[in-house]
Design an enzyme around this catalytic site. Structure first.
Site, PDB file in Angstrom:
ATOM      1  N   LYS A 141       0.795  -1.238   0.000  1.00 14.89           N
ATOM      2  CA  LYS A 141       0.000   0.000   0.000  1.00 14.89           C
ATOM      3  C   LYS A 141       0.828   1.289   0.000  1.00 14.89           C
ATOM      4  O   LYS A 141       0.322   2.360   0.335  1.00 14.89           O
ATOM      5  CB  LYS A 141      -1.000   0.038   1.166  1.00 14.89           C
ATOM      6  CG  LYS A 141      -1.840  -1.192   1.391  1.00 14.89           C
ATOM      7  CD  LYS A 141      -2.202  -1.975   0.175  1.00 14.89           C
ATOM      8  CE  LYS A 141      -3.149  -1.278  -0.777  1.00 14.89           C
ATOM      9  NZ  LYS A 141      -3.233  -2.067  -2.050  1.00 14.89           N
ATOM     10  N   SER A 177      -4.826   3.178   3.572  1.00 17.15           N
ATOM     11  CA  SER A 177      -4.891   2.455   2.302  1.00 17.15           C
ATOM     12  C   SER A 177      -5.033   0.950   2.557  1.00 17.15           C
ATOM     13  O   SER A 177      -5.826   0.261   1.913  1.00 17.15           O
ATOM     14  CB  SER A 177      -3.621   2.759   1.490  1.00 17.15           C
ATOM     15  OG  SER A 177      -3.715   2.204   0.216  1.00 17.15           O
ATOM     16  N   TRP A 225       2.142   1.562  -8.827  1.00 18.33           N
ATOM     17  CA  TRP A 225       2.665   2.717  -9.578  1.00 18.33           C
ATOM     18  C   TRP A 225       4.147   2.487  -9.929  1.00 18.33           C
ATOM     19  O   TRP A 225       4.566   2.687 -11.075  1.00 18.33           O
ATOM     20  CB  TRP A 225       2.513   3.945  -8.689  1.00 18.33           C
ATOM     21  CG  TRP A 225       2.681   5.272  -9.343  1.00 18.33           C
ATOM     22  CD1 TRP A 225       2.829   5.520 -10.678  1.00 18.33           C
ATOM     23  CD2 TRP A 225       2.718   6.545  -8.689  1.00 18.33           C
ATOM     24  NE1 TRP A 225       2.947   6.869 -10.888  1.00 18.33           N
ATOM     25  CE2 TRP A 225       2.885   7.506  -9.675  1.00 18.33           C
ATOM     26  CE3 TRP A 225       2.621   6.937  -7.353  1.00 18.33           C
ATOM     27  CZ2 TRP A 225       2.953   8.869  -9.377  1.00 18.33           C
ATOM     28  CZ3 TRP A 225       2.686   8.284  -7.052  1.00 18.33           C
ATOM     29  CH2 TRP A 225       2.856   9.233  -8.053  1.00 18.33           C
ATOM     30  N   THR A 230       3.304   0.387  -4.723  1.00 16.13           N
ATOM     31  CA  THR A 230       3.886  -0.721  -5.490  1.00 16.13           C
ATOM     32  C   THR A 230       3.407  -0.727  -6.943  1.00 16.13           C
ATOM     33  O   THR A 230       4.207  -0.846  -7.878  1.00 16.13           O
ATOM     34  CB  THR A 230       3.459  -2.066  -4.837  1.00 16.13           C
ATOM     35  OG1 THR A 230       3.686  -1.989  -3.444  1.00 16.13           O
ATOM     36  CG2 THR A 230       4.189  -3.232  -5.452  1.00 16.13           C
ATOM     37  N   HIS A 290       7.263  -8.120  -1.469  1.00 20.83           N
ATOM     38  CA  HIS A 290       6.860  -7.366  -0.278  1.00 20.83           C
ATOM     39  C   HIS A 290       7.667  -7.836   0.939  1.00 20.83           C
ATOM     40  O   HIS A 290       7.468  -7.341   2.039  1.00 20.83           O
ATOM     41  CB  HIS A 290       5.377  -7.596   0.033  1.00 20.83           C
ATOM     42  CG  HIS A 290       4.425  -6.811  -0.829  1.00 20.83           C
ATOM     43  ND1 HIS A 290       4.611  -5.490  -1.144  1.00 20.83           N
ATOM     44  CD2 HIS A 290       3.251  -7.181  -1.416  1.00 20.83           C
ATOM     45  CE1 HIS A 290       3.593  -5.073  -1.890  1.00 20.83           C
ATOM     46  NE2 HIS A 290       2.768  -6.070  -2.082  1.00 20.83           N
ATOM     47  N   TYR A 343       6.508   8.101  -1.835  1.00 18.57           N
ATOM     48  CA  TYR A 343       5.242   8.243  -2.557  1.00 18.57           C
ATOM     49  C   TYR A 343       4.872   9.715  -2.704  1.00 18.57           C
ATOM     50  O   TYR A 343       4.497  10.170  -3.787  1.00 18.57           O
ATOM     51  CB  TYR A 343       4.162   7.482  -1.778  1.00 18.57           C
ATOM     52  CG  TYR A 343       2.788   7.520  -2.385  1.00 18.57           C
ATOM     53  CD1 TYR A 343       2.416   6.613  -3.371  1.00 18.57           C
ATOM     54  CD2 TYR A 343       1.847   8.463  -1.961  1.00 18.57           C
ATOM     55  CE1 TYR A 343       1.140   6.652  -3.923  1.00 18.57           C
ATOM     56  CE2 TYR A 343       0.572   8.498  -2.507  1.00 18.57           C
ATOM     57  CZ  TYR A 343       0.227   7.586  -3.481  1.00 18.57           C
ATOM     58  OH  TYR A 343      -1.030   7.625  -4.029  1.00 18.57           O
ATOM     59  N   ARG A 376      -7.413   3.636  -5.378  1.00 14.71           N
ATOM     60  CA  ARG A 376      -8.469   4.189  -4.532  1.00 14.71           C
ATOM     61  C   ARG A 376      -8.478   5.687  -4.768  1.00 14.71           C
ATOM     62  O   ARG A 376      -9.089   6.183  -5.684  1.00 14.71           O
ATOM     63  CB  ARG A 376      -8.227   3.793  -3.063  1.00 14.71           C
ATOM     64  CG  ARG A 376      -9.400   4.057  -2.139  1.00 14.71           C
ATOM     65  CD  ARG A 376      -9.071   3.656  -0.711  1.00 14.71           C
ATOM     66  NE  ARG A 376      -7.956   4.417  -0.173  1.00 14.71           N
ATOM     67  CZ  ARG A 376      -8.062   5.528   0.545  1.00 14.71           C
ATOM     68  NH1 ARG A 376      -9.249   5.988   0.857  1.00 14.71           N
ATOM     69  NH2 ARG A 376      -6.989   6.173   0.967  1.00 14.71           N
ATOM     70  N   LYS A 377      -7.690   6.446  -3.946  1.00 12.07           N
ATOM     71  CA  LYS A 377      -7.675   7.896  -4.131  1.00 12.07           C
ATOM     72  C   LYS A 377      -6.396   8.384  -4.797  1.00 12.07           C
ATOM     73  O   LYS A 377      -6.403   9.342  -5.559  1.00 12.07           O
ATOM     74  CB  LYS A 377      -7.815   8.579  -2.775  1.00 12.07           C
ATOM     75  CG  LYS A 377      -9.216   8.586  -2.221  1.00 12.07           C
ATOM     76  CD  LYS A 377      -9.329   9.590  -1.105  1.00 12.07           C
ATOM     77  CE  LYS A 377     -10.778   9.789  -0.704  1.00 12.07           C
ATOM     78  NZ  LYS A 377     -10.887  10.685   0.457  1.00 12.07           N
TER      79      LYS A 377
HETATM   80  P1  A3P Z   1      -4.698   4.923  -1.624  1.00 17.54           P
HETATM   81  O1  A3P Z   1      -5.416   3.752  -1.052  1.00 17.54           O
HETATM   82  O2  A3P Z   1      -4.196   5.870  -0.563  1.00 17.54           O
HETATM   83  O3  A3P Z   1      -5.467   5.639  -2.680  1.00 17.54           O
HETATM   84  P2  A3P Z   1       0.069  -0.517  -3.615  1.00 17.54           P
HETATM   85  O4  A3P Z   1       0.181  -0.435  -5.085  1.00 17.54           O
HETATM   86  O5  A3P Z   1       1.399  -0.628  -2.912  1.00 17.54           O
HETATM   87  O6  A3P Z   1      -0.918  -1.546  -3.205  1.00 17.54           O
HETATM   88  O7  A3P Z   1      -0.489   0.894  -3.113  1.00 17.54           O
HETATM   89  C1  A3P Z   1      -1.795   1.285  -3.382  1.00 17.54           C
HETATM   90  C2  A3P Z   1      -1.911   2.770  -3.176  1.00 17.54           C
HETATM   91  O8  A3P Z   1      -1.266   3.452  -4.256  1.00 17.54           O
HETATM   92  C3  A3P Z   1      -3.347   3.220  -3.178  1.00 17.54           C
HETATM   93  O9  A3P Z   1      -3.371   4.373  -2.322  1.00 17.54           O
HETATM   94  C4  A3P Z   1      -3.553   3.577  -4.640  1.00 17.54           C
HETATM   95  O10 A3P Z   1      -4.662   4.419  -4.873  1.00 17.54           O
HETATM   96  C5  A3P Z   1      -2.231   4.262  -4.936  1.00 17.54           C
HETATM   97  N1  A3P Z   1      -1.868   4.296  -6.373  1.00 17.54           N
HETATM   98  C6  A3P Z   1      -1.930   3.290  -7.264  1.00 17.54           C
HETATM   99  N2  A3P Z   1      -1.506   3.724  -8.473  1.00 17.54           N
HETATM  100  C7  A3P Z   1      -1.190   5.022  -8.345  1.00 17.54           C
HETATM  101  C8  A3P Z   1      -0.698   6.034  -9.245  1.00 17.54           C
HETATM  102  N3  A3P Z   1      -0.470   5.761 -10.524  1.00 17.54           N
HETATM  103  N4  A3P Z   1      -0.495   7.266  -8.754  1.00 17.54           N
HETATM  104  C9  A3P Z   1      -0.731   7.556  -7.451  1.00 17.54           C
HETATM  105  N5  A3P Z   1      -1.178   6.642  -6.553  1.00 17.54           N
HETATM  106  C10 A3P Z   1      -1.401   5.396  -6.994  1.00 17.54           C
END
Ligand code: A3P
Length: 325
Positions: free
Chosen positions: A65, A160, A70, A68, A130, A221, A291-292
């Site tokens: 969270k 998250s 991205w 990853t 992870h 991030y 999500r956001k």
């Molecule tokens: P939020 O739940 O705060 O929105 P992971 O990929 O490690 O599981 O992390 C997920 C988090 O990264 C989520 O955060 C998700 O919305 C956010 N995320 C995924 N892709 C993204 C992007 N391209 N740019 C910014 N945030 C991103």
């Protein structure tokens, strides 16, 4: 090598570590000092026993969270930019998780090890884990392969994680017990959660970076949100494929930033109906990873006492280390 059956069962461990009766530990195992979702345990053990790192490997080592998905999209598009055009790019249709394998997932069965080679026949191989540094296969620890980590404000990581866990509950029901938010907060705080404590995770990689300077790139991030092009340029340099002057003139870093931005990736995910690997098996959709995509959403969820407690832990754990997350 520890055998999964010899690892303390969650119930036994519960007697030992949790005085808080309200933390349910079904679905979790503590292995070599780290809490893991039970279904990943065989993959971790197989990887530790059989995975052979190559010095050219690039391993994205992330806490869940923290960005990853991205980071995977960015690393994949940086590494493949000479052979994949931006129009008709695989990321328009494929999840970043389908582009870069998750080590402990691919190693869930024995074919996984050889599959990793087939999926990654280009060098450098791009992999993701992870696992905290302490759990990594010995061949990764001792090879000079490069590692990239990404962390974010633990308060936002917690929120998250909470939403993501709810999606898992929604899709696989029985595996985890539904807990109230206050209990989840304690689980995160105590590191009784898949892949353990965020602070220990970050410190493990940080200590390795002090032992082997230059081996690990630390991304944040929040900084990636604020200055994506600058940070992905750093990533390309670290991966050994810096942008040429010509590419910069043509705006390639901006193209990659745009290809991997939240809206593009989440729109693409909304059109896909099955997540890869374990996530797909338990019924999670690719859009569950979006999500956001903002910094500071914790303000909408945490009481000031909760926020303070997390900040205090961050300060205590990282004090004097030089690490900022
Ligand atoms: P939020 O739940 O705060 O929105 P992971 O990929 O490690 O599981 O992390 C997920 C988090 O990264 C989520 O955060 C998700 O919305 C956010 N995320 C995924 N892709 C993204 C992007 N391209 N740019 C910014 N945030 C991103």
């Amino acid at each position: 090598m520890e055998n999964p059956n010899e690892v303390l069962s969650a119930a036994e461990e519960h007697q030992l570590i949790s005085s808080d009766e309200s933390i349910p530990l079904n679905g979790f195992r503590k292995y070599q000092g780290v809490w893991l979702a039970e279904f990943f345990l065989p993959g971790v053990i197989n990887a530790q026993r059989d995975f052979k790192a190559r010095p050219t490997d690039i391993l994205l080592a992330t806490y869940p969270k923290c960005g990853t998905t991205w980071l995977k999209a960015l690393a994949f598009s940086i590494a493949t930019r000479a052979r994949l055009s931006f129009t008709g790019h695989p990321l328009h249709d494929l999840s970043p998780h389908a582009c870069i394998p998750l080590l402990e997932e691919e190693c869930l069965n024995f074919d996984g090890i050889s599959k990793l080679d087939v999926m990654n026949n280009e060098e450098p191989r791009l992999l993701q884990t992870h696992m905290p540094f302490s759990l990594l296969p010995e061949s990764i620890k001792t090879s000079n392969c490069r590692l990239v980590s990404i962390y974010r404000d633990p308060k936002d990581a917690l929120i998250s994680f909470w939403y993501f866990r709810n999606k898992i509950w929604g899709s696989c029901g029985g595996t985890y017990t539904v807990v109230p938010f206050a209990v989840f907060f304690e689980m995160f705080y105590q590191g009784i959660i898949g892949f353990g404590s965020i602070w220990e995770h970050a410190l493990g990689y940080w200590n390795e970076s002090l032992r082997a300077p230059g081996r690990i790139l630390f991304l944040k991030y929040e900084e990636l949100l604020e200055a994506p092009v600058e940070n992905l340029t750093k990533l390309a340099e670290f991966m050994g494929c810096p942008f040429t002057v010509e590419e910069v003139k043509r705006g390639v870093p901006e193209e990659i930033s745009s290809l991997c931005n939240f809206n593009k990736l989440s729109d693409a995910a909304a059109k896909q109906d099955r997540a890869t690997g374990v996530a797909g098996t338990i019924g999670l959709k690719p859009e569950a990873y979006f999500r956001k995509g903002v910094a500071g959403d914790w303000k909408n969820h945490l009481s000031s006492e909760m926020a303070q407690k997390l900040d205090q832990m961050t300060e205590e754990k990282l004090q004097g280390t030089g690490l900022v997350i």
